[in-house]
Design an enzyme around this catalytic site. Structure first.
Site, PDB file in Angstrom:
ATOM      1  N   ARG A  86      -0.681  17.062  16.053  1.00 15.32           N
ATOM      2  CA  ARG A  86      -1.941  17.450  16.671  1.00 15.32           C
ATOM      3  C   ARG A  86      -2.681  16.220  17.183  1.00 15.32           C
ATOM      4  NH1 ARG A  86      -6.774  21.488  15.077  1.00 15.32           N
ATOM      5  NH2 ARG A  86      -8.264  20.710  16.581  1.00 15.32           N
ATOM      6  N   ARG A  96      -3.945  23.648  21.326  1.00 19.46           N
ATOM      7  CA  ARG A  96      -3.606  22.782  20.209  1.00 19.46           C
ATOM      8  C   ARG A  96      -2.217  23.069  19.651  1.00 19.46           C
ATOM      9  NH1 ARG A  96      -8.294  24.306  17.628  1.00 19.46           N
ATOM     10  NH2 ARG A  96      -9.265  23.694  19.567  1.00 19.46           N
ATOM     11  N   ASP A  99      -3.395  24.152  14.251  1.00 22.72           N
ATOM     12  CA  ASP A  99      -4.750  24.308  13.750  1.00 22.72           C
ATOM     13  C   ASP A  99      -4.638  24.917  12.348  1.00 22.72           C
ATOM     14  OD1 ASP A  99      -7.453  24.113  14.054  1.00 22.72           O
ATOM     15  OD2 ASP A  99      -7.656  25.830  15.397  1.00 22.72           O
ATOM     16  N   ASP A 101      -7.100  26.056   9.227  1.00 22.65           N
ATOM     17  CA  ASP A 101      -8.502  26.265   8.840  1.00 22.65           C
ATOM     18  C   ASP A 101      -8.587  26.883   7.456  1.00 22.65           C
ATOM     19  OD1 ASP A 101      -9.612  25.445  11.321  1.00 22.65           O
ATOM     20  OD2 ASP A 101      -9.207  27.427  12.187  1.00 22.65           O
TER      21      ASP A 101
END
Ligand code: ROI
Length: 163
Positions: A86, A96, A99, A101
């Site tokens: 990334r 991206r 990711d 989260d």
């Protein structure tokens, strides 16, 4: 003895073979110290939320039993993001490679510059809510946001394809 907390992690990618990115990242998350994978949702494809001039996304959600603190977990996930190619470009809501989260960390509420739990966009994102619902207890409530059932009812699955 520290008791473990169930954290839910959202995974997403829309570059460089997104499906493989998400699967590879899920193995890295499962191998984190002090952590054990409990469940992994199916993979979902959806159009980008935000700028449309980017490829469609692959998303999934993992449940992790962990004794890492929220900030230790955040640091570990950012290391995996970096290791998996990334590159943070200045573009807000741009494409991206990976990711990761923290969506939920038990019933914790965290509100700092670098970390917000529950994840700020969770309630509006079908590509988070539907995979989450696959692996979460049916009566899950999201601190400050209400029951998962209610959030699903308010968030049409439209455009979200389970692979
Ligand atoms: N759109 C979709 N469909 N899935 C994502 O994971 C995703 N992630 C993002 C933005 C750019 C908001 N759009 C997304 O960060």
């Amino acid at each position: 003895m520290t008791t473990a907390t169930v954290a839910y992690i959202g995974l997403g990618s829309n570059l460089d073979d997104p499906k493989e990115q998400v699967l590879r990242a899920s193995r890295a998350v499962a191998n984190l110290p002090e952590s054990r994978e409990i469940a992994f949702s199916g993979l979902y494809r959806s159009d980008p939320m935000g700028p449309q001039d980017q490829p469609s996304y692959i998303n999934a959600v993992m449940a992790l039993d962990t004794t890492l603190s929220p900030f230790e977990l955040l640091a570990s996930l950012q290391t995996i993001e970096r290791d998996h190619g990334r590159v943070r470009k200045g573009v807000r809501w741009g494409p991206r490679t990976l990711d990761l989260d923290i969506l939920l960390y038990g019933r914790a509420c965290v509100r700092t510059e670098s970390l917000i739990i529950p994840h700020a966009g969770l309630a509006q994102r079908p590509f988070v809510l539907y995979p989450l619902a696959e692996i979460a207890p049916p009566d899950l409530t999201i601190p400050g946001k209400g029951s998962l059932k209610m959030l699903l009812n308010a968030c049409p699955q439209e455009g979200l394809e389970r692979l």
